[in-house]
Design an enzyme around this catalytic site. Structure first.
Site, PDB file in Angstrom:
ATOM      1  N   GLU A 155       0.845  -1.202   0.000  1.00 36.14           N
ATOM      2  CA  GLU A 155       0.000   0.000   0.000  1.00 36.14           C
ATOM      3  C   GLU A 155       0.880   1.252   0.000  1.00 36.14           C
ATOM      4  O   GLU A 155       1.852   1.320   0.738  1.00 36.14           O
ATOM      5  CB  GLU A 155      -0.897  -0.018   1.244  1.00 36.14           C
ATOM      6  N   PHE A 156       0.497   2.231  -0.812  1.00 33.36           N
ATOM      7  CA  PHE A 156       1.301   3.465  -0.907  1.00 33.36           C
ATOM      8  C   PHE A 156       0.517   4.704  -0.476  1.00 33.36           C
ATOM      9  O   PHE A 156       0.935   5.817  -0.737  1.00 33.36           O
ATOM     10  CB  PHE A 156       1.797   3.660  -2.348  1.00 33.36           C
ATOM     11  N   LEU A 157      -0.637   4.516   0.187  1.00 29.29           N
ATOM     12  CA  LEU A 157      -1.453   5.692   0.519  1.00 29.29           C
ATOM     13  C   LEU A 157      -0.717   6.664   1.436  1.00 29.29           C
ATOM     14  O   LEU A 157       0.147   6.261   2.211  1.00 29.29           O
ATOM     15  CB  LEU A 157      -2.776   5.274   1.172  1.00 29.29           C
ATOM     16  N   LYS A 211       8.120  -1.588  -1.985  1.00 29.16           N
ATOM     17  CA  LYS A 211       7.565  -0.738  -0.923  1.00 29.16           C
ATOM     18  C   LYS A 211       8.681  -0.129  -0.065  1.00 29.16           C
ATOM     19  O   LYS A 211       8.702   1.081   0.184  1.00 29.16           O
ATOM     20  CB  LYS A 211       6.599  -1.580  -0.064  1.00 29.16           C
ATOM     21  N   LEU A 257      10.278  17.577  -1.016  1.00 31.69           N
ATOM     22  CA  LEU A 257      11.485  18.403  -1.023  1.00 31.69           C
ATOM     23  C   LEU A 257      11.236  19.660  -0.178  1.00 31.69           C
ATOM     24  O   LEU A 257      11.552  20.761  -0.589  1.00 31.69           O
ATOM     25  CB  LEU A 257      11.829  18.769  -2.485  1.00 31.69           C
ATOM     26  N   ALA A 259      11.865  21.479   3.406  1.00 29.96           N
ATOM     27  CA  ALA A 259      12.642  21.454   4.650  1.00 29.96           C
ATOM     28  C   ALA A 259      11.687  21.548   5.834  1.00 29.96           C
ATOM     29  O   ALA A 259      10.641  22.196   5.754  1.00 29.96           O
ATOM     30  CB  ALA A 259      13.612  22.626   4.661  1.00 29.96           C
ATOM     31  N   GLY A 264       8.344  11.856   9.968  1.00 29.86           N
ATOM     32  CA  GLY A 264       7.785  11.040  11.047  1.00 29.86           C
ATOM     33  C   GLY A 264       6.688  10.172  10.473  1.00 29.86           C
ATOM     34  O   GLY A 264       6.685   9.879   9.271  1.00 29.86           O
ATOM     35  N   CYS A 267       5.222   5.131   8.907  1.00 27.23           N
ATOM     36  CA  CYS A 267       5.930   4.353   7.876  1.00 27.23           C
ATOM     37  C   CYS A 267       7.419   4.675   7.735  1.00 27.23           C
ATOM     38  O   CYS A 267       8.253   3.780   7.910  1.00 27.23           O
ATOM     39  CB  CYS A 267       5.237   4.538   6.538  1.00 27.23           C
ATOM     40  N   ARG A 337       1.917   8.628  15.347  1.00 31.23           N
ATOM     41  CA  ARG A 337       3.001   7.650  15.452  1.00 31.23           C
ATOM     42  C   ARG A 337       4.300   8.260  14.914  1.00 31.23           C
ATOM     43  O   ARG A 337       4.354   8.738  13.797  1.00 31.23           O
ATOM     44  CB  ARG A 337       2.628   6.374  14.680  1.00 31.23           C
TER      45      ARG A 337
HETATM   46  P1  NAD Z   1      -2.603  -0.063  12.432  1.00 26.55           P
HETATM   47  O1  NAD Z   1      -1.788  -0.363  13.615  1.00 26.55           O
HETATM   48  O2  NAD Z   1      -3.351   1.231  12.319  1.00 26.55           O
HETATM   49  O3  NAD Z   1      -3.686  -1.236  12.221  1.00 26.55           O
HETATM   50  C1  NAD Z   1      -3.446  -2.581  12.391  1.00 26.55           C
HETATM   51  C2  NAD Z   1      -4.729  -3.222  12.881  1.00 26.55           C
HETATM   52  O4  NAD Z   1      -4.590  -4.638  12.883  1.00 26.55           O
HETATM   53  C3  NAD Z   1      -5.111  -2.849  14.323  1.00 26.55           C
HETATM   54  O5  NAD Z   1      -6.411  -2.300  14.331  1.00 26.55           O
HETATM   55  C4  NAD Z   1      -5.044  -4.166  15.096  1.00 26.55           C
HETATM   56  O6  NAD Z   1      -5.981  -4.240  16.135  1.00 26.55           O
HETATM   57  C5  NAD Z   1      -5.322  -5.153  13.981  1.00 26.55           C
HETATM   58  N1  NAD Z   1      -4.901  -6.527  14.257  1.00 26.55           N
HETATM   59  C6  NAD Z   1      -3.736  -6.973  14.788  1.00 26.55           C
HETATM   60  N2  NAD Z   1      -3.741  -8.322  14.840  1.00 26.55           N
HETATM   61  C7  NAD Z   1      -4.908  -8.743  14.311  1.00 26.55           C
HETATM   62  C8  NAD Z   1      -5.499 -10.010  14.094  1.00 26.55           C
HETATM   63  N3  NAD Z   1      -4.877 -11.123  14.420  1.00 26.55           N
HETATM   64  N4  NAD Z   1      -6.718 -10.056  13.536  1.00 26.55           N
HETATM   65  C9  NAD Z   1      -7.380  -8.932  13.204  1.00 26.55           C
HETATM   66  N5  NAD Z   1      -6.871  -7.700  13.393  1.00 26.55           N
HETATM   67  C10 NAD Z   1      -5.657  -7.596  13.928  1.00 26.55           C
HETATM   68  O7  NAD Z   1      -1.628  -0.203  11.181  1.00 26.55           O
HETATM   69  P2  NAD Z   1      -1.689   0.565   9.764  1.00 26.55           P
HETATM   70  O8  NAD Z   1      -1.145   1.944   9.875  1.00 26.55           O
HETATM   71  O9  NAD Z   1      -3.018   0.362   9.151  1.00 26.55           O
HETATM   72  O10 NAD Z   1      -0.600  -0.273   8.953  1.00 26.55           O
HETATM   73  C11 NAD Z   1      -0.838  -1.602   8.549  1.00 26.55           C
HETATM   74  C12 NAD Z   1       0.280  -1.989   7.606  1.00 26.55           C
HETATM   75  O11 NAD Z   1       0.228  -1.170   6.414  1.00 26.55           O
HETATM   76  C13 NAD Z   1       1.677  -1.810   8.179  1.00 26.55           C
HETATM   77  O12 NAD Z   1       2.505  -2.836   7.696  1.00 26.55           O
HETATM   78  C14 NAD Z   1       2.121  -0.469   7.619  1.00 26.55           C
HETATM   79  O13 NAD Z   1       3.512  -0.362   7.510  1.00 26.55           O
HETATM   80  C15 NAD Z   1       1.481  -0.496   6.245  1.00 26.55           C
HETATM   81  N6  NAD Z   1       1.212   0.832   5.676  1.00 26.55           N
HETATM   82  C16 NAD Z   1       0.719   1.834   6.456  1.00 26.55           C
HETATM   83  C17 NAD Z   1       0.444   3.084   5.870  1.00 26.55           C
HETATM   84  C18 NAD Z   1      -0.083   4.231   6.704  1.00 26.55           C
HETATM   85  O14 NAD Z   1      -0.056   5.355   6.213  1.00 26.55           O
HETATM   86  N7  NAD Z   1      -0.561   4.004   7.914  1.00 26.55           N
HETATM   87  C19 NAD Z   1       0.673   3.283   4.514  1.00 26.55           C
HETATM   88  C20 NAD Z   1       1.132   2.232   3.746  1.00 26.55           C
HETATM   89  C21 NAD Z   1       1.401   1.004   4.336  1.00 26.55           C
END
Ligand code: NAD
Length: 449
Positions: A155-157, A211, A257, A259, A264, A267, A337
């Site tokens: 995912e790249f959002l 990714k 780009l 500054a 943070g 990701c 985060r």
């Molecule tokens: P998050 O912590 O917001 O959500 C993860 C969810 O998974 C939580 O609600 C948790 O309760 C649930 N969970 C954990 N174990 C579970 C299980 N066994 N069954 C059901 N639910 C379960 O994480 P996120 O920010 O959505 O990120 C998820 C992934 O996507 C990560 O690998 C992150 O690196 C990636 N990612 C995040 C973003 C972003 O902007 N947040 C963008 C691209 C990719």
């Protein structure tokens, strides 16, 4: 229309689930958090993301979107399963795969027909194979056998622009092993749009690497311009103009780009550490990415020392009121985060400051994240209340409403006149800040008139 389970309903899972439902699929979002599922079931989004609540409510009422903690039901009911659980950094920087592998085990346990299992979470190379093995091992243990395919679909959002990024992505990376799963993926995404989706089909390992390579590159770009900003301050150059001119070169592009106080979010910090760890495990030192991480840590510390040093002019920082505008790691999200505000506010408090904080969406999360230094932080209802009796004002996140501050009113609220614009919001209209002693990032400071 397909029946799709999205397991993990955090930031990525919720947005993905809602958008898949909007595209006409029947979606069951699963989370282990009962509290989260109850809130979602009542029609309220658990994260702040522009437009999400409305789209979510519409699809609930159309019966295309449901939420549950019952993974067995969702796995049995759906032939397409997205994994969107967290992959947080462990102490040593590597990605913690426990959540992914727990879900893989559940799938192996409850699988009842052919399924495509799609990994949306950011995971190290080799995780697709590990998920496959975990599912197979569990099926063997349960004495059952069904075919399944693994797909990597990172995912790249961007938070704050998540709906648009999901519905009109720059690219959809799909790592798969055969035509059957490839066609199912095309079918899922073709429902999104009338125009040709920008697919990149590859193998699972390459998709997993794309990714990390993308996120690490953006982190390097940010650290790079932040370092140019430090040098610009010393030599009397203006990083805003430098970045603008650099960005006009199509090979560079103006994106990422800007500054500021350092990158943070959920990701970049964890993904840069993870790719360095993957490099170590494969005897490749990721020198450029390591330098970007180091520069980013230094940038946040430099922001604190810049404020501390400027406040010497007003008798030091101890017991001074500092209004902080913006706590979330970027605008249009409540996500804190690894937000730069976490380190910068802690740094200022450690130096003796009293913080008067305001953020349009980040305050709820800030309150528990700063619980240990609670007595040093006051949370206010708006930017003008935050500025009341402040000796200094710091813009930490460039929320749109901070770009249009009534600066006369802000100045009247304050007892001091120091203005630290750590996002260079007013860098190009510095005349508006003439009542203040103005400090940007990578541009020369300017005394009040
Ligand atoms: P998050 O912590 O917001 O959500 C993860 C969810 O998974 C939580 O609600 C948790 O309760 C649930 N969970 C954990 N174990 C579970 C299980 N066994 N069954 C059901 N639910 C379960 O994480 P996120 O920010 O959505 O990120 C998820 C992934 O996507 C990560 O690998 C992150 O690196 C990636 N990612 C995040 C973003 C972003 O902007 N947040 C963008 C691209 C990719």
């Amino acid at each position: 229309m397909r029946k799709i389970a999205v397991i993990g309903t955090g930031y990525v899972g919720l947005v993905q689930g809602v958008v898949l439902a909007e595209a006409g699929h029947k979606v069951i979002c699963v989370d282990i958090s009962e509290e989260k599922v109850n809130i979602l079931k009542s029609g309220k989004a658990t994260i702040y993301e522009p437009g999400l609540s409305e789209m979510m409510q519409r699809n609930i009422s159309l019966n295309r979107l449901d939420f549950t903690t019952n993974s067995e039901y969702a796995i049995k009911e759906c032939d397409v399963i997205f994994l969107a659980v967290g992959t947080p950094a462990k102490e040593d920087g590597s990605a913690d795969l426990q959540y992914i592998l727990n879900v893989a085990k559940e799938i192996g346990h409850y699988i009842n027909n052919y399924k495509v299992i799609i990994d949306k979470s950011t995971v190290p190379v080799g995780t697709g194979k590990l998920v496959k093995k975990t599912i197979s091992d569990e099926m063997n243990r349960c004495n059952i056998r069904f075919d399944f395919d693994i797909v990597s679909n990172p995912e790249f959002l961007r938070e704050g622009k998540a709906l648009n990024d999901c519905m009109q992505p720059d690219r959809i990376v799909i790592g798969c092993e055969n035509e059957k799963s490839k066609n199912i993926m095309k079918d899922i995404y073709d429902a999104f749009s009338l125009y040709n989706m920008p697919f990149v089909f590859t193998n699972i390992e390459t998709a997993e690497m794309i990714k990390y390579a993308s996120n690490a590159f953006l982190a390097v770009k940010i650290s790079y311009i932040n370092e140019i900003a430090l040098l610009s301050e010393q030599v009397g150059a203006d990083v805003q103009v430098i970045a603008h001119a650099m960005g006009m070169d199509k090979r560079i592009s103006p994106k990422c780009l800007y500054a500021g106080p350092g990158y943070g979010g959920s990701c970049f910090p964890k993904d840069t550490k993870a790719i360095v760890k993957i490099g170590n495990e494969n005897n490749v030192e990721m020198k450029v990415i390591k330098a970007a991480i180091e520069a980013n840590d230094a940038q946040k510390k430099y922001m604190v020392s810049k404020i501390v040093s400027a406040m010497k002019k007003v008798g030091g920082i101890i017991n001074k009121n500092i209004a902080v505008l913006g706590l979330s790691f970027k605008p249009e999200t409540d996500d804190m985060r690894d937000a730069p505000s976490l380190d910068i506010i802690r740094g200022l408090v450690k130096e003796g400051a009293i913080i008067r904080a305001y953020c349009p969406q980040g305050m709820k999360e800030a309150k528990w994240r700063f619980a240990d230094i609670d007595e040093h932080i006051k949370y206010l209802n708006n930017e003008y209340d935050a500025a009341m009796e402040a000796d200094a004002l710091v813009i930490l996140t460039e929320w749109y409403q901070f770009k249009t501050l009534d600066l006369k009113r802000i100045k009247n609220c304050m007892r001091g006149n120091l203005f630290f614009d750590l996002r260079n919001v007013y860098a190009e209209k510095r005349e508006k800040t003439s009542d203040f002693e103005y400090y940007g990032v990578g541009i020369s400071a300017r005394e009040a008139k």
